[in-house]
Design an enzyme around this catalytic site. Structure first.
Site, PDB file in Angstrom:
ATOM      1  N   LYS A  48      10.250  -5.597   8.874  1.00  0.00           N
ATOM      2  CA  LYS A  48       9.421  -4.804  10.722  1.00  0.00           C
ATOM      3  C   LYS A  48      10.320  -4.853  11.124  1.00  0.00           C
ATOM      4  O   LYS A  48      10.934  -5.654  11.311  1.00  0.00           O
ATOM      5  CB  LYS A  48       8.538  -6.068  10.517  1.00  0.00           C
ATOM      6  CG  LYS A  48       7.525  -5.341  11.364  1.00  0.00           C
ATOM      7  CD  LYS A  48       6.243  -4.453  10.676  1.00  0.00           C
ATOM      8  CE  LYS A  48       5.683  -4.572  11.342  1.00  0.00           C
ATOM      9  NZ  LYS A  48       3.964  -4.111  10.772  1.00  0.00           N
TER      10      LYS A  48
HETATM   11  N1  GLU Z   1       2.351  -0.369  10.172  1.00  0.00           N
HETATM   12  C1  GLU Z   1       2.004  -0.434   8.974  1.00  0.00           C
HETATM   13  C2  GLU Z   1       1.753  -1.231   8.236  1.00  0.00           C
HETATM   14  O1  GLU Z   1       2.411  -2.426   8.371  1.00  0.00           O
HETATM   15  C3  GLU Z   1       2.767   1.153   8.255  1.00  0.00           C
HETATM   16  C4  GLU Z   1       4.383   0.780   7.798  1.00  0.00           C
HETATM   17  C5  GLU Z   1       5.221   2.098   6.700  1.00  0.00           C
HETATM   18  O2  GLU Z   1       4.173   3.044   6.805  1.00  0.00           O
HETATM   19  O3  GLU Z   1       5.893   1.622   6.490  1.00  0.00           O
HETATM   20  O4  GLU Z   1       1.343  -1.262   7.146  1.00  0.00           O
END
Ligand code: GLU
Length: 420
Positions: free
Chosen positions: A108
């Site tokens: 993240k």
């Molecule tokens: N931000 C989204 C999540 O928390 C998508 C993450 C992604 O597609 O890599 O799942």
């Protein structure tokens, strides 16, 4: 506790993980390794503001695990972003990707900034400098960012361009959630909300509830996740009685016309003042009479203070961490069917995976194919988790966590520890 583990979200995630580890007798070495992220990067992001001054923002990229494949996870622009929050969300990504069977690890990123206060030019400069600072650590084989709160397909386009300029050729596979024109996937921007409703359909079936106007749905959040969850529920013939954005919510007990609400929102950039509905606060919205609640905004909105007042029968967690650990216990005791975030909102990363695969192959699929593959993964995972929860007499969150941890732990033990 330290700078990584000190946050509420990290503590909550760790509690769920620890419970699952005890239930499954997880290898203690694997447990210790998964409790902390593999790599945490903190960067300064000096950004020229439109008035000529330079502001220095703090950015993060945390890679929790790359055991199952390249790290994967979104980038969040929000004032509350800090190392611990990003690390918790990275851990959640590891379990999310593992649960739904993707060959990806968890990561993240985030920048501590109120993106709504930035001009488009400032946001672009911030994104490009942030990308440049983390560029040694990202790439299609290493770590693939995506959108999250405060970022969108345009942000991903700037990220893709900055990375591509640095390496000297176009690299669409470095990021997902891009515009279609530069290698994005059809169906990506609606995928998280769509997936959150696919599992609601499964839950309604399982609980022998009808799928018609008698089912009242409340959605918190009207960003990419909330708006598409509301739209999919509406298209399914359910009655969407309330939706909200940061400014508050709108409620009509007879049901809202979501097409009209969307038009109003795109014209006014707020739900405030929408006719044919009464205004409610975001707190009151969660307690409205309904059968299905889809919290799709920020974490911690359902906590020990309001958990006893939630009237929904089914909660599908569109956001990451909307229900605290304490609140979850109360909801379960009250017999509420809670579909945990790393299952309910996995639609986003599933279609991100499809986008990455399409980019690597330079071969693009139809929206129909994407949506049907998405449905297949969501429903199969839901059924497996449900079966596991019934067999072991545990709630869905624990069952999902056990399933997710099992897959990562098996892979970790096969790969072994380097050096021995
Ligand atoms: N931000 C989204 C999540 O928390 C998508 C993450 C992604 O597609 O890599 O799942």
């Amino acid at each position: 506790m330290d700078i990584i583990t000190e946050g509420h979200l990290y503590q909550n995630t760790l509690l769920t993980f620890t419970e699952a580890a005890q239930l499954m007798n997880l290898d203690p070495n694997v447990f210790e390794r998964l409790k902390r992220p593999k790599r945490s990067i903190i960067v300064s992001v000096p950004t020229r503001m439109d008035d000529g001054s330079v502001k220095v923002f703090t950015g993060y990229r945390v890679q929790h695990s790359s055991t199952l494949g390249p790290c994967k996870g979104g980038i969040r622009y929000h004032e509350s972003v800090n190392l611990s929050e990003v690390a918790a969300l990275a851990m959640l990504m590891t379990f999310k990707c593992s649960l739904v069977g993707l060959p990806l690890g968890g990561a993240k990123g985030g920048v501590q900034v109120n993106a709504t206060k930035l001009s488009r030019a400032e946001k672009q400069r911030l994104t490009r400098r942030y990308t440049s600072e983390i560029s040694p650590f990202i790439g299609p084989e290493k770590d693939i960012p995506a959108p999250d709160i405060g970022t969108d397909s345009q942000t991903m386009a700037w990220l893709m361009d900055t990375y591509s300029q640095e390496v000297g050729h176009a690299v669409p596979g470095v990021v997902t959630g891009k515009p279609i024109e530069i290698g994005g996937s059809l169906g990506r921007n609606t995928s998280t909300g769509r997936g959150a409703v696919f599992v609601v359909e499964e839950a309604l079936n399982h609980l022998k509830m009808k799928q018609d106007k008698s089912i009242r749905v409340v959605v918190q959040g009207f960003g990419e996740v909330g708006a598409s969850a509301a739209q999919c529920s509406y298209d399914l013939g359910l009655s969407v009685v309330a939706v909200s954005d940061v400014s508050g919510g709108i409620y009509n007990s007879k049901g809202l016309n979501i097409n009209q609400v969307k038009d109003y929102y795109s014209k006014n950039k707020t739900l405030k003042g929408y006719p044919e509905a009464e205004a409610v606060t975001n707190e009151a919205l969660l307690e409205l009479p309904c059968e299905v609640l889809i919290p799709s905004a920020v974490d911690g909105v359902i906590n020990s203070k309001n958990a006893s007042k939630i009237s929904a029968k089914i909660i599908s967690e569109g956001a990451n961490g909307p229900v605290t650990h304490d609140a979850h216990q109360i909801l379960i005791e009250r017999g509420i069917f809670v579909i945990p975030d790393f299952l309910a909102n996995a639609g986003g990363v599933i279609v991100s995976y499809f986008e990455w695969v399409q980019d690597l192959q330079n071969f693009f699929w139809s929206e129909k194919e994407i949506n049907s593959r998405l449905r297949e993964i969501m429903t199969t995972t839901f059924k497996n988790v449900l079966q596991q929860s019934q067999a072991q007499k545990i709630d869905l969150r624990k069952a999902a966590m056990v399933t997710a941890v099992k897959r990562v732990s098996t892979a970790m033990l096969l790969r072994g520890l380097y050096p021995q």
